[in-house]
Design a protein around this motif. Structure first.
Motif, PDB file in Angstrom:
ATOM      1  N   SER A  38      10.936   1.401   7.769  1.00  0.00           N
ATOM      2  CA  SER A  38       9.703   1.982   6.689  1.00  0.00           C
ATOM      3  C   SER A  38       9.641   0.963   5.562  1.00  0.00           C
ATOM      4  CB  SER A  38      10.094   3.264   6.389  1.00  0.00           C
ATOM      5  OG  SER A  38      11.349   3.675   5.600  1.00  0.00           O
ATOM      6  N   LEU A  41       6.314  -0.454   4.855  1.00  0.00           N
ATOM      7  CA  LEU A  41       5.087   0.668   4.386  1.00  0.00           C
ATOM      8  C   LEU A  41       5.686   0.976   2.695  1.00  0.00           C
ATOM      9  CD1 LEU A  41       3.018   2.415   4.874  1.00  0.00           C
ATOM     10  CD2 LEU A  41       4.687   4.119   5.704  1.00  0.00           C
ATOM     11  N   CYS A  42       6.849   1.174   2.743  1.00  0.00           N
ATOM     12  CA  CYS A  42       7.448   1.512   1.178  1.00  0.00           C
ATOM     13  C   CYS A  42       6.869   0.560   0.312  1.00  0.00           C
ATOM     14  CB  CYS A  42       9.020   1.625   1.180  1.00  0.00           C
ATOM     15  SG  CYS A  42       9.456   3.255   2.303  1.00  0.00           S
ATOM     16  N   ARG A  43       7.159  -0.714   0.686  1.00  0.00           N
ATOM     17  CA  ARG A  43       6.772  -1.784  -0.198  1.00  0.00           C
ATOM     18  C   ARG A  43       5.248  -1.800  -0.720  1.00  0.00           C
ATOM     19  NH1 ARG A  43       9.745  -7.147   0.196  1.00  0.00           N
ATOM     20  NH2 ARG A  43      11.810  -6.644   0.932  1.00  0.00           N
ATOM     21  N   GLU A  44       4.413  -1.353   0.338  1.00  0.00           N
ATOM     22  CA  GLU A  44       3.196  -1.312   0.298  1.00  0.00           C
ATOM     23  C   GLU A  44       2.661  -0.261  -0.988  1.00  0.00           C
ATOM     24  OE1 GLU A  44       0.942  -1.033   4.002  1.00  0.00           O
ATOM     25  OE2 GLU A  44       1.930  -2.921   4.565  1.00  0.00           O
ATOM     26  N   ILE A  45       3.284   1.017  -0.634  1.00  0.00           N
ATOM     27  CA  ILE A  45       3.146   2.182  -1.452  1.00  0.00           C
ATOM     28  C   ILE A  45       3.757   1.938  -2.750  1.00  0.00           C
ATOM     29  CG2 ILE A  45       3.715   4.547  -1.733  1.00  0.00           C
ATOM     30  CD1 ILE A  45       3.782   4.789   1.489  1.00  0.00           C
ATOM     31  N   ASP A  46       4.752   1.548  -3.077  1.00  0.00           N
ATOM     32  CA  ASP A  46       5.533   1.446  -4.111  1.00  0.00           C
ATOM     33  C   ASP A  46       5.964  -0.012  -4.434  1.00  0.00           C
ATOM     34  OD1 ASP A  46       7.215   1.587  -6.238  1.00  0.00           O
ATOM     35  OD2 ASP A  46       8.346   3.154  -5.565  1.00  0.00           O
ATOM     36  N   SER A  47       5.396  -0.572  -5.431  1.00  0.00           N
ATOM     37  CA  SER A  47       5.364  -1.867  -5.795  1.00  0.00           C
ATOM     38  C   SER A  47       6.924  -2.122  -6.392  1.00  0.00           C
ATOM     39  CB  SER A  47       4.550  -2.768  -6.940  1.00  0.00           C
ATOM     40  OG  SER A  47       4.624  -1.871  -8.187  1.00  0.00           O
ATOM     41  N   PHE A  49       9.702  -0.712  -5.146  1.00  0.00           N
ATOM     42  CA  PHE A  49      10.613  -0.354  -4.067  1.00  0.00           C
ATOM     43  C   PHE A  49      11.785  -1.284  -4.142  1.00  0.00           C
ATOM     44  CE2 PHE A  49      11.939  -0.465   0.342  1.00  0.00           C
ATOM     45  CZ  PHE A  49      12.519   0.735   0.479  1.00  0.00           C
TER      46      PHE A  49
END
Length: 78
Positions: A38, A41-47, A49
């Motif tokens: 994940s 996706l985590c990087r896309e959601i939270d800069s 991360f």
């Protein structure tokens, strides 16, 4: 469920059990796989991360220690 019944359920089907895997033994491996798969996706959601777990918020090191402690004899991650 009584311990004896749980032990029997964990036996392989060939040995008369249900082949149920112990969730405690497999939880750290499942968590680490989830973190790994994940990451994008985590990087896309939270800069902010932290995929390297620099600050320990993902508890990757603790999960790795647990995983290594649950590896059966004869098995290796290397």
């Amino acid at each position: 469920m009584e311990d004896r019944n749980w032990d029997l359920a964990q036996l392989s089907i060939a040995n008369g059990g249900l082949g149920v895997r112990d969730p405690v033994r497999h939880a750290s491996a499942a968590y680490l796989a989830s973190v790994s798969f994940s990451e994008k996706l985590c990087r896309e959601i939270d800069s902010s991360f932290d995929p390297d777990d620099t600050h320990g918020g993902l508890h990757v090191n603790r999960s790795l220690e647990t995983l290594h402690g649950n590896i059966l004899q004869g098995a290796s991650l290397r």
